[in-house]
Motif scaffolding. Sequence first.
Motif, mmCIF file in Angstrom:
data_model
loop_
_atom_site.group_PDB
_atom_site.id
_atom_site.type_symbol
_atom_site.label_atom_id
_atom_site.label_comp_id
_atom_site.label_asym_id
_atom_site.label_seq_id
_atom_site.Cartn_x
_atom_site.Cartn_y
_atom_site.Cartn_z
ATOM 1 N N ALA A 45 -3.151 8.897 -6.749
ATOM 2 C CA ALA A 45 -2.460 8.983 -7.681
ATOM 3 C C ALA A 45 -1.098 9.719 -7.830
ATOM 4 N N GLU A 46 -1.180 10.404 -6.501
ATOM 5 C CA GLU A 46 0.423 10.975 -6.257
ATOM 6 C C GLU A 46 1.151 10.434 -6.680
ATOM 7 N N GLN A 47 1.589 8.782 -5.495
ATOM 8 C CA GLN A 47 2.632 8.360 -5.944
ATOM 9 C C GLN A 47 2.802 7.230 -7.041
ATOM 10 N N LEU A 48 1.707 6.477 -7.629
ATOM 11 C CA LEU A 48 1.691 6.362 -9.100
ATOM 12 C C LEU A 48 2.569 6.101 -10.035
ATOM 13 N N PRO A 63 11.698 6.078 -6.453
ATOM 14 C CA PRO A 63 11.354 4.997 -7.010
ATOM 15 C C PRO A 63 12.761 3.998 -6.750
ATOM 16 N N GLU A 64 14.136 4.296 -6.948
ATOM 17 C CA GLU A 64 15.006 3.410 -6.468
ATOM 18 C C GLU A 64 14.833 2.804 -5.283
ATOM 19 N N ASN A 76 8.408 2.927 -14.404
ATOM 20 C CA ASN A 76 9.661 1.823 -14.810
ATOM 21 C C ASN A 76 10.042 0.602 -14.020
ATOM 22 N N ILE A 77 8.467 0.644 -12.631
ATOM 23 C CA ILE A 77 9.563 -0.807 -12.327
ATOM 24 C C ILE A 77 8.067 -1.557 -11.909
ATOM 25 N N ILE A 129 0.618 -1.327 0.039
ATOM 26 C CA ILE A 129 -0.131 -0.276 -0.472
ATOM 27 C C ILE A 129 0.838 1.395 -0.011
ATOM 28 N N LEU A 130 1.166 1.995 -1.047
ATOM 29 C CA LEU A 130 1.945 2.712 -0.861
ATOM 30 C C LEU A 130 0.858 4.479 -1.630
#
Length: 331
Positions: free
Chosen positions: A232-235, A213-214, A240-241, A182-183
């Motif tokens: 929506a903010e974290q999507l 992201p890394e 690239n994952i 959950i992000l």
Amino acid sequence: DQVREMGALAKGAGLNIDFFPTNFVIRDGLIWYVDYECNDYTEKWNFENWGIRFWSRTPEFMEHLEYLKQHEKNMKSVTDPVFCDRIFQLLPSRQRETQNMKPERCTVHYFVEKLLPEERGSIPYLPTTADLLRFLEERYPEQTALSDTDRTLTYMELVRHVGCRRSLLVKKGIQPGTNVGILGRNSIEAVEWFLALTSYGCTAVMLPAVLQPEVLAGAIPFYEIVAVIPDAEQLPKLANIQVPCIGMTEEDESFADVKAVKKTDRAAIFFTGGTTGKPKGVILSQGAIMRGSLNGTYRPGTMYGQTLIAVLPFTHVFGLIFSMLSALYAG
């Protein structure tokens, strides 16, 4: 002597540990340090200048021991053997012998005396989040459960939404026993997804919104996360994952019932990062989460009808368990 030796080893590594006795457990005649706190070494906080106060009959040690004695009658039983052993070893040998005490019978003070007398014991210990959802629907169906600037949910509506999100897990092919991240920032949807995942038999991996992201690219495979539920903010961080994503606001129209989860089942992974210097993923069982939620209901005065503001992030145990779930527990 063992604690003094620990202090010397920590000093050799340039560290101080927290010498307060409740940060140690006893196993097979050896004392083990179990607290996360390790700080840069200073003379002020080493064993000789600080720790020794709690490991000999100093005024500080005797004051803490007297506190335990005074509150023994208000203590509530627990079954954690590590914790019971710790309290058991702190008791004087004479008291252990005269009361025929055993480690599993030792108790811990949960501030029950702060509650109104008529409310003590009025909320049962529920071992799983599945049990909690059934309890909430039966006890507080029409009362307000969650609210934000846009909407308010009753407990009955909350349980319904959680069931619809479980149904979406089924349709997405997510299997019980898997890890799902959950992000996102605090939201009603984040609470619903946590309850949906844990009552479905998944492990909810609570990913802090500050992760870059890394970091996510390494954490997702390391913790064997099979899908992530971002807001929506974290999507964009997941662009690239290679991991399936379920939108935070997605839910199904149908309802799926809870699974037969057990108290000992793994329920969530939370990350530490403040006292250790490096974050660690800590696994919590259903029983541990629900015990923490029940403990959070023990507040001065009435435990019922309180309104709590969710300031701490739900990715922190105090934000989600000790505040949010405790508030739901008490209506």
